[in-house]
Design an enzyme around this catalytic site. Structure first.
Site, PDB file in Angstrom:
ATOM      1  N   CYS A  50       0.815  -1.229   0.000  1.00  0.00           N
ATOM      2  CA  CYS A  50       0.000   0.000   0.000  1.00  0.00           C
ATOM      3  C   CYS A  50       0.840   1.267   0.000  1.00  0.00           C
ATOM      4  O   CYS A  50       0.665   2.145  -0.850  1.00  0.00           O
ATOM      5  CB  CYS A  50      -1.009  -0.010   1.143  1.00  0.00           C
ATOM      6  SG  CYS A  50      -0.314   0.107   2.817  1.00  0.00           S
ATOM      7  N   HIS A  91      -2.952   1.320   6.810  1.00  0.00           N
ATOM      8  CA  HIS A  91      -3.149   1.203   5.365  1.00  0.00           C
ATOM      9  C   HIS A  91      -3.301   2.594   4.760  1.00  0.00           C
ATOM     10  O   HIS A  91      -3.782   3.515   5.427  1.00  0.00           O
ATOM     11  CB  HIS A  91      -4.406   0.365   5.072  1.00  0.00           C
ATOM     12  CG  HIS A  91      -4.589   0.030   3.627  1.00  0.00           C
ATOM     13  ND1 HIS A  91      -3.729  -0.782   2.939  1.00  0.00           N
ATOM     14  CD2 HIS A  91      -5.541   0.414   2.730  1.00  0.00           C
ATOM     15  CE1 HIS A  91      -4.158  -0.908   1.681  1.00  0.00           C
ATOM     16  NE2 HIS A  91      -5.250  -0.177   1.531  1.00  0.00           N
ATOM     17  N   HIS A 121      -5.544   1.665  -4.476  1.00  0.00           N
ATOM     18  CA  HIS A 121      -4.660   1.115  -3.451  1.00  0.00           C
ATOM     19  C   HIS A 121      -4.198  -0.284  -3.813  1.00  0.00           C
ATOM     20  O   HIS A 121      -4.729  -0.919  -4.727  1.00  0.00           O
ATOM     21  CB  HIS A 121      -5.344   1.126  -2.076  1.00  0.00           C
ATOM     22  CG  HIS A 121      -6.470   0.149  -1.935  1.00  0.00           C
ATOM     23  ND1 HIS A 121      -6.607  -0.667  -0.842  1.00  0.00           N
ATOM     24  CD2 HIS A 121      -7.511  -0.147  -2.732  1.00  0.00           C
ATOM     25  CE1 HIS A 121      -7.696  -1.418  -0.978  1.00  0.00           C
ATOM     26  NE2 HIS A 121      -8.263  -1.111  -2.121  1.00  0.00           N
TER      27      HIS A 121
END
Length: 156
Positions: free
Chosen positions: A70, A120, A132
């Protein structure tokens, strides 16, 4: 490629006023910092770069150009857009200008957190969606923001 337009430096136009800080509207400018318009340009480029990586596989610790985790995707996209970010999602959150939900714009970073811990990050695409690199076994994709525990940050 669009034509380059020369705009005289703001500091050249303020004459003898202090160049240490100059207030413009609600944005504070100082040497080495960028204004909101310049940040938006880099954010838009980063968003397009992240979208161009659609389908790239997730790999923990990967920073591209063919595999990403990520924060590796956000780091890669902003680096290609001319901005430097630190490596982890938490470090990226710590270095961005924090925003409210109503202030977010396309190209801003979206941070998912539990308490004070960011776990994240993705790039806001508009319409409540982010680009993402989700998790092991998944591919870079556009997805609806699935949680309420998110913070927003703008890369300077």
């Amino acid at each position: 490629m669009p034509a380059q337009v020369h705009v005289p430096s703001l500091f050249a136009r303020v004459g003898t006023a202090s160049v240490l800080t100059v207030a413009v509207g609600t944005t504070m400018l100082a040497p080495g910092m960028v204004n909101d318009a310049e940040a938006a340009t880099h954010s838009t480029k980063a968003l397009k770069i992240a979208a161009s990586k659609k389908g790239a596989p997730y790999r923990w610790g990967a920073t591209g150009p063919r595999q990403f985790d990520c924060s590796g995707l956000t780091l890669y996209a902003f680096k290609k857009a001319g901005r430097k970010l630190p490596r982890t999602a938490q470090q990226q959150y710590n270095t961005t200008r924090h925003l409210t939900r109503s202030q977010r714009q396309r190209g801003d970073l979206v941070f998912f957190h539990s308490g004070r811990n960011v776990y994240h990050v993705g790039i806001y695409a508009g319409g409540g969606k982010i680009w993402h690199a989700p998790k092991t076994g998944a591919l870079v994709r556009l997805e609806k923001i699935w949680a309420n525990n998110v913070w927003y940050g703008r890369v300077r």
